[in-house]
Motif scaffolding. Structure first.
Motif, short mmCIF file in Angstrom:
data_model
loop_
_atom_site.label_atom_id
_atom_site.label_comp_id
_atom_site.label_asym_id
_atom_site.label_seq_id
_atom_site.Cartn_x
_atom_site.Cartn_y
_atom_site.Cartn_z
N LYS A 223 0.79 -0.86 0.39
CA LYS A 223 0.00 0.38 0.42
C LYS A 223 0.91 1.59 0.25
O LYS A 223 0.39 2.20 0.35
N ARG A 224 1.85 1.46 -0.53
CA ARG A 224 2.39 2.45 -1.40
C ARG A 224 1.88 2.84 -2.62
O ARG A 224 3.07 2.39 -3.45
N TYR A 225 1.97 4.10 -2.42
CA TYR A 225 1.24 4.45 -4.12
C TYR A 225 1.87 5.82 -4.38
O TYR A 225 2.08 6.78 -3.99
N THR A 226 3.35 4.72 -4.74
CA THR A 226 4.29 5.89 -5.45
C THR A 226 4.32 6.70 -6.28
O THR A 226 3.16 6.00 -6.98
N LEU A 227 4.75 7.91 -7.35
CA LEU A 227 5.03 8.23 -8.78
C LEU A 227 4.89 7.09 -9.65
O LEU A 227 3.70 7.43 -10.41
N PRO A 228 4.98 6.47 -10.17
CA PRO A 228 5.27 5.53 -10.55
C PRO A 228 3.68 4.38 -11.08
O PRO A 228 3.77 3.91 -11.70
N ILE A 229 3.22 4.62 -9.48
CA ILE A 229 2.20 3.71 -9.58
C ILE A 229 1.17 5.15 -10.01
O ILE A 229 0.41 4.34 -10.93
N TYR A 230 1.30 6.11 -9.36
CA TYR A 230 0.17 7.28 -10.18
C TYR A 230 0.21 6.98 -11.47
O TYR A 230 -0.75 7.76 -12.45
N ILE A 231 1.30 7.76 -12.34
CA ILE A 231 1.80 7.82 -13.95
C ILE A 231 2.13 6.72 -14.88
O ILE A 231 1.89 6.61 -15.95
N GLY A 232 2.16 5.29 -14.38
CA GLY A 232 2.78 4.12 -14.91
C GLY A 232 3.95 3.72 -15.38
O GLY A 232 4.92 4.76 -15.03
#
Length: 321
Positions: A223-232
């Motif tokens: 449950k670490r919602y980092t930048l790569p997870i947001y932008i792909g």
């Protein structure tokens, strides 16, 4: 806890990410302003390195305490608390001691300089602590890359310059009374310092970005919602590439503006090596195999960058002799 396990806990090998910006700022202060305060330099270095070790220890402790996925590459071997079987209570005590020492050294530096050092120091301490600690740690949000880049790449570089020239009119705050605050800024010098800082800012941000790209699957589970997870992943890899280019462009602009010695253009010679590492990372993104490429890019680029400014100091000395 012995010396070996302590050095593993604080990941002493990663302190290069703060040492390089420190020397960048120190060399720039000598080159640009011909000024060096040895007492402030020593205090700054000790406070910086101890606080960097503190933030790493906090990060390792919080990863240990909050981990959901506890198997696979990284957890059993990378986290010192697990691999060295450290007592969590001793780890917490060590963190508190280091934090207090770093803060006291920082306050001593403020006493020797002015309130600007206090303000930037407080912001840097806040980012460093909340990066891994608190209800919503920065490392678990999309802001980890930019805030770590600014805190270390700009914060350390700026302070490493400012402690030598705090009375030179670059940036000052004065209080005439409780209702009036005067802020004096030398805009040109501040722009120059920002340009000079962009290379380490981008390099440090890319270390964090590469780390998060490699950890995308585990981060989702934890449950670490980092930048790569947001932008792909694809956009994250493109960002990884362009951040390096911004760093190189900033060096060119700083040379053109006269903030850096012409010899700093030599830094561009490593561009081919950096591009090769970018291509390798684009093909494979793992902590075990390719994360180190981001660290190598940062070190090789900014170490040579630092040395070119030192070269500029030497050439100045020769020409003035």
């Amino acid at each position: 806890m012995n010396i070996k396990s302590f050095l593993k806990l604080v990941e002493i090998q990663t302190k290069v990410a703060s040492v390089i910006p420190y020397f960048l700022g120190t060399f720039y202060a000598l080159y640009r302003y011909d000024n060096f305060n040895i007492n402030n330099a020593i205090i700054m270095f000790l406070s910086m390195i101890i606080f960097d070790m503190t933030t790493t220890a906090i990060n390792n402790y919080m990863d240990y305490a909050k981990a959901i996925k506890k198997e696979g590459y990284g957890y059993e071997t990378h986290n010192a608390i697990v691999s060295h079987k450290l007592n969590p209570k001793i780890v917490k005590l060590t963190i508190v001691i280091m934090l207090v020492v770093a803060a006291l050294l920082g306050l001593l530096l403020v006493k020797n300089t002015n309130i600007i050092v206090l303000l930037i120091g407080v912001v840097s301490f806040f980012i460093g602590i909340t990066y891994s600690f608190g209800p919503i740690p920065i490392s678990r949000t999309p802001f980890g890359e930019i805030l770590s880049g600014l805190a270390m790449g700009f914060g350390i570089t700026f302070l490493s310059i400012y402690i030598h020239v705090f009375d030179a009119g670059i940036l000052n705050i004065s209080f005439t009374d409780l209702r009036n605050i005067n802020i004096n800024i030398n805009i040109i010098e501040l722009i120059n310092i920002v340009l000079v800082s962009l290379s380490p800012i981008m390099g440090i941000a890319n270390i964090m970005l590469a780390n998060n790209i490699c950890d995308m699957e585990e981060d989702i589970e934890n449950k670490r919602y980092t930048l790569p997870i947001y932008i792909g992943k694809e956009r994250a890899l493109n960002l990884f590439k362009w951040l390096y280019y911004i760093g190189f462009i900033s060096i060119i602009l700083a040379v053109i503006m006269g903030a850096l010695p012409v010899i700093s253009i030599v830094t561009l010679l490593v561009l081919k090596l950096v591009e090769g590492n970018i291509k390798k990372f684009k093909k494979l993104q793992t902590k075990k195999d390719t994360f180190i490429l981001a660290v190598k890019n940062f070190v090789i680029t900014n170490l040579i960058y630092d040395l070119t400014i030192l070269g500029g100091i030497i050439l100045q000395f020769i020409s003035n002799s």
